[in-house]
Scaffold this motif. Structure first.
Motif, PDB file in Angstrom:
ATOM      1  N   PHE A   7      47.270  51.088  36.712  1.00  0.00           N
ATOM      2  CA  PHE A   7      48.039  49.870  36.970  1.00  0.00           C
ATOM      3  C   PHE A   7      49.065  49.658  35.857  1.00  0.00           C
ATOM      4  O   PHE A   7      48.878  48.798  34.978  1.00  0.00           O
ATOM      5  CB  PHE A   7      47.093  48.670  37.060  1.00  0.00           C
ATOM      6  N   THR A  41      42.127  51.470  34.433  1.00  0.00           N
ATOM      7  CA  THR A  41      43.194  50.561  33.989  1.00  0.00           C
ATOM      8  C   THR A  41      44.532  51.290  33.887  1.00  0.00           C
ATOM      9  O   THR A  41      45.586  50.672  34.042  1.00  0.00           O
ATOM     10  CB  THR A  41      42.846  49.915  32.634  1.00  0.00           C
ATOM     11  N   ILE A  71      50.209  46.133  41.727  1.00  0.00           N
ATOM     12  CA  ILE A  71      49.214  45.209  41.174  1.00  0.00           C
ATOM     13  C   ILE A  71      49.736  44.601  39.876  1.00  0.00           C
ATOM     14  O   ILE A  71      50.231  45.293  38.989  1.00  0.00           O
ATOM     15  CB  ILE A  71      47.879  45.950  40.925  1.00  0.00           C
ATOM     16  N   ALA A  88      37.741  45.134  40.101  1.00  0.00           N
ATOM     17  CA  ALA A  88      37.063  46.440  40.076  1.00  0.00           C
ATOM     18  C   ALA A  88      35.623  46.296  39.599  1.00  0.00           C
ATOM     19  O   ALA A  88      35.353  45.626  38.598  1.00  0.00           O
ATOM     20  CB  ALA A  88      37.819  47.407  39.170  1.00  0.00           C
ATOM     21  N   TRP A 108      44.649  43.222  36.890  1.00  0.00           N
ATOM     22  CA  TRP A 108      43.359  43.831  37.216  1.00  0.00           C
ATOM     23  C   TRP A 108      42.251  43.026  36.539  1.00  0.00           C
ATOM     24  O   TRP A 108      42.418  42.492  35.460  1.00  0.00           O
ATOM     25  CB  TRP A 108      43.288  45.306  36.828  1.00  0.00           C
ATOM     26  N   ALA A 168      48.825  50.617  43.765  1.00  0.00           N
ATOM     27  CA  ALA A 168      48.456  50.411  42.362  1.00  0.00           C
ATOM     28  C   ALA A 168      49.655  49.944  41.537  1.00  0.00           C
ATOM     29  O   ALA A 168      49.517  49.099  40.643  1.00  0.00           O
ATOM     30  CB  ALA A 168      47.870  51.693  41.769  1.00  0.00           C
ATOM     31  N   GLY A 220      45.480  42.592  32.167  1.00  0.00           N
ATOM     32  CA  GLY A 220      44.094  42.755  32.556  1.00  0.00           C
ATOM     33  C   GLY A 220      43.173  41.653  32.088  1.00  0.00           C
ATOM     34  O   GLY A 220      43.451  40.930  31.130  1.00  0.00           O
ATOM     35  N   SER A 260      41.737  34.743  40.969  1.00  0.00           N
ATOM     36  CA  SER A 260      42.394  35.678  41.885  1.00  0.00           C
ATOM     37  C   SER A 260      43.190  34.954  42.951  1.00  0.00           C
ATOM     38  O   SER A 260      44.318  35.334  43.281  1.00  0.00           O
ATOM     39  CB  SER A 260      41.342  36.583  42.549  1.00  0.00           C
ATOM     40  N   CYS A 295      43.668  43.114  41.576  1.00  0.00           N
ATOM     41  CA  CYS A 295      42.631  44.099  41.865  1.00  0.00           C
ATOM     42  C   CYS A 295      41.374  43.732  41.080  1.00  0.00           C
ATOM     43  O   CYS A 295      41.418  43.589  39.856  1.00  0.00           O
ATOM     44  CB  CYS A 295      43.088  45.505  41.477  1.00  0.00           C
TER      45      CYS A 295
END
Length: 255
Positions: free
Chosen positions: A192, A189, A168, A94, A171, A165, A197, A81, A92
């Motif tokens: 975004f 999901t 982003i 989650a 994710w 969102a 992802g 990240s 993001c």
């Protein structure tokens, strides 16, 4: 074959246009912002990180990373990240329980990473209090490029966060064996549209046998693998274990 039971998987992919900066990230070139501590990954964490970045570079949109319990998945995706945010790619993270929101927030704090939190107000206040107690300052910032979210809170308040969102680029979902297209994790999901992802889990297999691959009931296009538990024990990263069970006379009462 469902993704979670496939021993070797290169699945039907969803090709995306990946920013050219990602090519540099394969070399793990690190540009740290002021105040951010370098996260020292273990060799196997570094290898898994390279696999994740390479999968995105190869055009797979959503990557599932499998690594055992205790191998440091939270540290791994915290490092990832930071790296992505320094490449101007908002992230993001989650999770589905407030305890995990707090755990990940405190991990980010330990590396000096400012981050936003989308959760209930009592949860955010409690986490800020923990940050001040443990680190002497507040690492929560609504302007940060890294955001930790509660799945239920974001799903219920997405109309208030639509612009965010859309911004982003990546994710990340912890405990990713939960994620199916039609459940609340899959719904998350969908919020975004401009992101690729990453899901992380120790156990990429569901009791209901539903496939986690995008060709089945899930959202992931490829799986990458971390080390095995046996190797982690042999190398001293995990302690060995003994199996035991209490004596019981239950069989005498069976009819």
């Amino acid at each position: 074959m469902p993704l979670e039971v496939s021993p070797v998987l290169i699945l039907k992919s969803t090709k995306i246009n990946v920013n050219r900066r990602l090519a540099l990230s394969i070399e793990i070139v690190r540009t740290c912002c002021e105040g951010i501590k370098m996260i020292q990954l273990r060799s196997y964490q570094h290898d898994l990180k390279v696999q994740i970045l390479q999968a995105w570079r190869d055009g797979y949109k959503n990557v599932l990373a499998r690594s055992p319990t205790g191998s440091g998945k939270t540290v791994l995706f915290s490092d990832l990240s930071v790296f992505l945010s320094t490449q101007t790619e908002p992230v993001c993270i989650a999770v589905h329980r407030k305890e995990l929101v707090s755990q990940i927030s405190l991990t980010l704090c330990s590396f000096g990473i400012y981050h936003n939190i989308i959760a209930s107000k009592p949860t955010i206040r409690g986490i800020i209090s923990e940050q001040r107690k443990d680190f002497g300052k507040q690492w929560y910032s609504y302007k940060a490029d890294v955001t930790v979210v509660s799945v239920d809170t974001l799903n219920s308040r997405i109309d208030n966060h639509r612009t965010w969102a859309n911004s982003i680029k990546v994710w990340i979902i912890d405990e990713a064996a939960h994620v199916l297209k039609t459940n609340k994790w899959g719904k998350l999901t969908d919020h975004f549209p401009n992101a690729r992802g990453l899901g992380v889990t120790a156990t990429p297999q569901r009791l209901d046998r539903a496939g986690l691959g995008s060709h089945a009931k899930g959202v992931f296009d490829v799986m990458v693998h971390g080390p095995e538990v046996k190797w982690l024990i042999e190398e001293g990263y995990l302690c060995d274990y003994k199996l035991g069970f209490p004596k019981s006379d239950y069989e005498a009462h069976l009819r």
